[in-house]
Write an enzyme that holds these catalytic residues in place. Structure first.
Site, PDB file in Angstrom:
ATOM      1  N   TYR A  82       0.823  -1.215   0.000  1.00 18.49           N
ATOM      2  CA  TYR A  82       0.000   0.000   0.000  1.00 18.49           C
ATOM      3  C   TYR A  82       0.859   1.269   0.000  1.00 18.49           C
ATOM      4  CZ  TYR A  82      -4.102  -2.829   0.128  1.00 18.49           C
ATOM      5  OH  TYR A  82      -5.075  -3.716  -0.243  1.00 18.49           O
ATOM      6  N   ARG A  90       1.786   1.894  -3.540  1.00 16.29           N
ATOM      7  CA  ARG A  90       0.652   2.408  -4.328  1.00 16.29           C
ATOM      8  C   ARG A  90       0.338   3.858  -3.954  1.00 16.29           C
ATOM      9  NH1 ARG A  90      -3.891  -1.997  -3.777  1.00 16.29           N
ATOM     10  NH2 ARG A  90      -5.070  -0.537  -5.065  1.00 16.29           N
ATOM     11  N   ASN A 112     -12.468   1.854  -6.449  1.00 13.65           N
ATOM     12  CA  ASN A 112     -11.059   2.256  -6.447  1.00 13.65           C
ATOM     13  C   ASN A 112     -10.716   3.020  -5.181  1.00 13.65           C
ATOM     14  OD1 ASN A 112     -11.095   1.163  -8.968  1.00 13.65           O
ATOM     15  ND2 ASN A 112     -11.127   3.120 -10.056  1.00 13.65           N
ATOM     16  N   HIS A 142     -14.647   0.734  -1.183  1.00 18.71           N
ATOM     17  CA  HIS A 142     -13.518  -0.060  -0.683  1.00 18.71           C
ATOM     18  C   HIS A 142     -12.478   0.799   0.028  1.00 18.71           C
ATOM     19  CE1 HIS A 142     -14.418  -3.538  -3.741  1.00 18.71           C
ATOM     20  NE2 HIS A 142     -15.229  -3.536  -2.700  1.00 18.71           N
ATOM     21  N   CYS A 182      -6.966   3.702  12.650  1.00 14.25           N
ATOM     22  CA  CYS A 182      -6.302   3.211  13.859  1.00 14.25           C
ATOM     23  C   CYS A 182      -7.123   2.059  14.429  1.00 14.25           C
ATOM     24  CB  CYS A 182      -6.162   4.324  14.890  1.00 14.25           C
ATOM     25  SG  CYS A 182      -5.415   3.715  16.414  1.00 14.25           S
ATOM     26  N   GLU A 189     -13.041  -4.993 -22.572  1.00  9.95           N
ATOM     27  CA  GLU A 189     -13.668  -6.200 -23.141  1.00  9.95           C
ATOM     28  C   GLU A 189     -14.875  -6.527 -22.294  1.00  9.95           C
ATOM     29  OE1 GLU A 189     -10.675  -9.130 -22.696  1.00  9.95           O
ATOM     30  OE2 GLU A 189      -9.463  -8.353 -24.341  1.00  9.95           O
ATOM     31  N   ALA A 228     -11.514   3.165 -21.625  1.00 10.72           N
ATOM     32  CA  ALA A 228     -12.362   4.107 -20.889  1.00 10.72           C
ATOM     33  C   ALA A 228     -12.160   5.544 -21.360  1.00 10.72           C
ATOM     34  CB  ALA A 228     -12.056   3.993 -19.397  1.00 10.72           C
TER      35      ALA A 228
HETATM   36  C1  BJW Z   1     -10.433  -1.400 -18.781  1.00 10.90           C
HETATM   37  C2  BJW Z   1      -9.271  -0.771 -19.153  1.00 10.90           C
HETATM   38  C3  BJW Z   1      -9.422   0.403 -19.855  1.00 10.90           C
HETATM   39  C4  BJW Z   1      -8.678  -2.518 -18.148  1.00 10.90           C
HETATM   40  N1  BJW Z   1     -10.644   0.870 -20.112  1.00 10.90           N
HETATM   41  N2  BJW Z   1     -11.637  -0.926 -19.054  1.00 10.90           N
HETATM   42  C5  BJW Z   1     -18.354 -16.516  -3.276  1.00 10.90           C
HETATM   43  C6  BJW Z   1     -19.442 -15.986  -3.948  1.00 10.90           C
HETATM   44  C7  BJW Z   1     -19.797 -14.662  -3.751  1.00 10.90           C
HETATM   45  C8  BJW Z   1     -19.078 -13.831  -2.902  1.00 10.90           C
HETATM   46  C9  BJW Z   1     -18.009 -14.372  -2.238  1.00 10.90           C
HETATM   47  C10 BJW Z   1     -17.665 -15.687  -2.410  1.00 10.90           C
HETATM   48  N3  BJW Z   1     -16.578 -15.935  -1.633  1.00 10.90           N
HETATM   49  C11 BJW Z   1     -16.234 -14.783  -0.991  1.00 10.90           C
HETATM   50  C12 BJW Z   1     -17.100 -13.819  -1.358  1.00 10.90           C
HETATM   51  C13 BJW Z   1     -17.094 -12.407  -0.938  1.00 10.90           C
HETATM   52  C14 BJW Z   1     -15.898 -11.641  -1.445  1.00 10.90           C
HETATM   53  C15 BJW Z   1     -15.742 -11.867  -2.947  1.00 10.90           C
HETATM   54  O1  BJW Z   1     -16.348 -11.214  -3.759  1.00 10.90           O
HETATM   55  N4  BJW Z   1     -14.855 -12.767  -3.335  1.00 10.90           N
HETATM   56  C16 BJW Z   1     -14.669 -13.068  -4.758  1.00 10.90           C
HETATM   57  C17 BJW Z   1     -13.210 -13.316  -5.033  1.00 10.90           C
HETATM   58  C18 BJW Z   1     -15.583 -14.217  -5.120  1.00 10.90           C
HETATM   59  N5  BJW Z   1     -16.194 -10.251  -1.188  1.00 10.90           N
HETATM   60  C19 BJW Z   1     -15.908  -9.688  -0.019  1.00 10.90           C
HETATM   61  O2  BJW Z   1     -15.343 -10.298   0.881  1.00 10.90           O
HETATM   62  C20 BJW Z   1     -16.383  -8.275   0.189  1.00 10.90           C
HETATM   63  N6  BJW Z   1     -17.121  -8.162   1.392  1.00 10.90           N
HETATM   64  C21 BJW Z   1     -18.315  -8.730   1.538  1.00 10.90           C
HETATM   65  O3  BJW Z   1     -18.850  -9.385   0.655  1.00 10.90           O
HETATM   66  O4  BJW Z   1     -18.883  -8.473   2.768  1.00 10.90           O
HETATM   67  C22 BJW Z   1     -20.182  -9.030   3.034  1.00 10.90           C
HETATM   68  C23 BJW Z   1     -21.233  -7.958   2.917  1.00 10.90           C
HETATM   69  C24 BJW Z   1     -21.433  -7.281   1.731  1.00 10.90           C
HETATM   70  C25 BJW Z   1     -22.408  -6.311   1.630  1.00 10.90           C
HETATM   71  C26 BJW Z   1     -23.203  -6.013   2.706  1.00 10.90           C
HETATM   72  C27 BJW Z   1     -23.000  -6.690   3.904  1.00 10.90           C
HETATM   73  C28 BJW Z   1     -22.014  -7.658   4.002  1.00 10.90           C
HETATM   74  C29 BJW Z   1     -15.193  -7.320   0.287  1.00 10.90           C
HETATM   75  C30 BJW Z   1     -14.467  -7.200  -1.017  1.00 10.90           C
HETATM   76  C31 BJW Z   1     -13.245  -6.294  -0.855  1.00 10.90           C
HETATM   77  C32 BJW Z   1     -12.431  -6.222  -2.115  1.00 10.90           C
HETATM   78  N7  BJW Z   1     -11.224  -5.526  -1.845  1.00 10.90           N
HETATM   79  C33 BJW Z   1     -10.315  -5.220  -2.938  1.00 10.90           C
HETATM   80  C34 BJW Z   1      -9.052  -4.563  -2.345  1.00 10.90           C
HETATM   81  C35 BJW Z   1      -9.365  -3.123  -1.909  1.00 10.90           C
HETATM   82  C36 BJW Z   1      -8.134  -2.381  -1.527  1.00 10.90           C
HETATM   83  C37 BJW Z   1      -7.136  -2.285  -2.665  1.00 10.90           C
HETATM   84  O5  BJW Z   1      -7.381  -1.605  -3.687  1.00 10.90           O
HETATM   85  O6  BJW Z   1      -6.067  -2.899  -2.530  1.00 10.90           O
HETATM   86  O7  BJW Z   1     -10.935  -4.348  -3.877  1.00 10.90           O
HETATM   87  S1  BJW Z   1      -9.906  -6.645  -3.939  1.00 10.90           S
HETATM   88  C38 BJW Z   1      -9.860  -5.786  -5.480  1.00 10.90           C
HETATM   89  O8  BJW Z   1     -10.926  -6.229  -6.363  1.00 10.90           O
HETATM   90  C39 BJW Z   1     -10.183  -4.327  -5.120  1.00 10.90           C
HETATM   91  C40 BJW Z   1     -11.051  -3.919  -6.285  1.00 10.90           C
HETATM   92  O9  BJW Z   1     -11.809  -2.772  -5.923  1.00 10.90           O
HETATM   93  C41 BJW Z   1     -11.865  -5.156  -6.533  1.00 10.90           C
HETATM   94  C42 BJW Z   1     -12.504  -5.201  -7.885  1.00 10.90           C
HETATM   95  O10 BJW Z   1     -11.535  -5.182  -8.900  1.00 10.90           O
HETATM   96  P1  BJW Z   1     -11.847  -4.409 -10.267  1.00 10.90           P
HETATM   97  O11 BJW Z   1     -11.895  -2.949 -10.016  1.00 10.90           O
HETATM   98  O12 BJW Z   1     -13.000  -5.002 -10.920  1.00 10.90           O
HETATM   99  O13 BJW Z   1     -10.471  -4.666 -11.075  1.00 10.90           O
HETATM  100  P2  BJW Z   1     -10.073  -5.915 -12.006  1.00 10.90           P
HETATM  101  O14 BJW Z   1      -8.614  -5.878 -12.170  1.00 10.90           O
HETATM  102  O15 BJW Z   1     -10.676  -7.159 -11.540  1.00 10.90           O
HETATM  103  O16 BJW Z   1     -10.772  -5.586 -13.420  1.00 10.90           O
HETATM  104  C43 BJW Z   1     -10.360  -4.493 -14.214  1.00 10.90           C
HETATM  105  C44 BJW Z   1     -11.317  -4.376 -15.381  1.00 10.90           C
HETATM  106  O17 BJW Z   1     -10.980  -3.224 -16.098  1.00 10.90           O
HETATM  107  C45 BJW Z   1     -11.250  -5.551 -16.357  1.00 10.90           C
HETATM  108  O18 BJW Z   1     -12.577  -5.993 -16.657  1.00 10.90           O
HETATM  109  C46 BJW Z   1     -10.603  -4.957 -17.606  1.00 10.90           C
HETATM  110  O19 BJW Z   1     -11.118  -5.491 -18.832  1.00 10.90           O
HETATM  111  C47 BJW Z   1     -10.987  -3.514 -17.472  1.00 10.90           C
HETATM  112  N8  BJW Z   1     -10.037  -2.596 -18.094  1.00 10.90           N
HETATM  113  N9  BJW Z   1      -8.188  -1.572 -18.725  1.00 10.90           N
HETATM  114  C48 BJW Z   1     -11.730   0.127 -19.686  1.00 10.90           C
HETATM  115  N10 BJW Z   1      -8.329   1.083 -20.292  1.00 10.90           N
END
Ligand code: BJW
Length: 227
Positions: A52, A55, A88, A105, A113, A199, A213
């Site tokens: 972090y 980043r 993000n 997030h 803290c 995509e 984007a």
């Molecule tokens: C372009 C481009 C260009 C590229 N132009 N496009 C099984 C089933 C369902 C759920 C779960 C499960 N097992 C566990 C879970 C829950 C879990 C989960 O989802 N796990 C999965 C792996 C299945 N989720 C959680 O634990 C969450 N909490 C939760 O569910 O609590 C319960 C609850 C919810 C609601 C109410 C009450 C209770 C918490 C999730 C936290 C995620 N944290 C992170 C890290 C944050 C800090 C950090 O930044 O380091 O968040 S992980 C990471 O993934 C980060 C991102 O925000 C997140 C999503 O990623 P994102 O943004 O989609 O990025 P990419 O890389 O995946 O995709 C990029 C896209 O851009 C691609 O599609 C490209 O094509 C595109 N792209 N260039 C346009 N130029």
């Protein structure tokens, strides 16, 4: 027209910030996804702080792009009828001119803290264990939401989704919940759905526009402004 826009790492990719799942993959030999968890922080806090801190430093070297700026123009036009929620932790929407951004997030430039539970604006490294400005404990962590933790402000997001006429997902893979389910809330509310992504992700969107984007988002915003 009430619009909810969800953004993911893809919107910041052309600013120079790597996404989670498309990039060349490893960071210091680790999958970034493995570093973004409370278990990783417990096992190896130095490693997670380095991730972090690096980043946070990189954030100072990048600028918002045409997609962030277009969403700021959309906010000027729609006012309170636009709800912008981002996964993000960067601040490129704000620096691109958006005034109301919900960071579900958390934020890279914030520290939490774990002793006194206060949150602080934070620009520097955390890896050298600075004391909490509130209570003095050396127990600050990045104020971000890891796997297994509850994203911020979900009630507010759900309300916006249930009330919207159009839901637009930009640059997100749709692999992480609860954000991955927003399209279904919007469909349930009778809203139109649009994906703007390099995509298509194969999600349940009524309309998908593929491309970078910085091209797709300004083009879509211009269409809305011309209505
Ligand atoms: C372009 C481009 C260009 C590229 N132009 N496009 C099984 C089933 C369902 C759920 C779960 C499960 N097992 C566990 C879970 C829950 C879990 C989960 O989802 N796990 C999965 C792996 C299945 N989720 C959680 O634990 C969450 N909490 C939760 O569910 O609590 C319960 C609850 C919810 C609601 C109410 C009450 C209770 C918490 C999730 C936290 C995620 N944290 C992170 C890290 C944050 C800090 C950090 O930044 O380091 O968040 S992980 C990471 O993934 C980060 C991102 O925000 C997140 C999503 O990623 P994102 O943004 O989609 O990025 P990419 O890389 O995946 O995709 C990029 C896209 O851009 C691609 O599609 C490209 O094509 C595109 N792209 N260039 C346009 N130029």
């Amino acid at each position: 027209m009430k619009v909810v826009v969800l953004t993911g790492a893809g919107i910041s990719a052309e600013s120079g910030l790597p996404t989670f799942r498309d990039a060349d993959g490893l960071w210091e030999g680790h999958d970034p996804m493995q570093v973004a968890s409370p278990e990783a922080f417990e096992d190896d806090p130095d490693l997670v702080h380095r991730f972090y801190d690096a980043r946070r430093t990189a954030l100072g070297r990048v600028q918002p792009n045409a997609a962030h700026q277009a969403l700021a123009r959309l906010e000027e036009h729609l006012g309170g009828d636009l709800y912008l929620v981002t996964q993000n932790i960067d601040d490129l929407h704000e620096r691109g001119g958006s005034r109301r951004v919900h960071h579900m997030h958390g934020r890279l430039r914030a520290a939490w803290c774990t002793v006194c539970d206060e949150r602080h604006h934070w620009e520097d490294d955390l890896g050298d264990r600075p004391p909490c400005p509130g209570c003095g404990a050396e127990a600050l962590r990045p104020d971000v939401v890891w796997f297994g933790e509850v994203p911020y402000g979900m009630d507010e997001v759900q309300r916006a989704l249930f009330e919207c006429d159009l839901f637009v997902a930009i640059g997100t893979s749709g692999l992480v919940y609860p954000a991955a389910a927003f399209v279904h809330y919007a469909i349930g509310a009778g809203a139109g759905t649009l994906e703007l992504n390099l995509e298509g992700t194969g999600g349940d969107f009524a309309q998908v526009r593929e491309g970078p984007a910085t091209e797709n988002v300004p083009a879509w915003v211009e269409e809305i402004l011309a209505r």
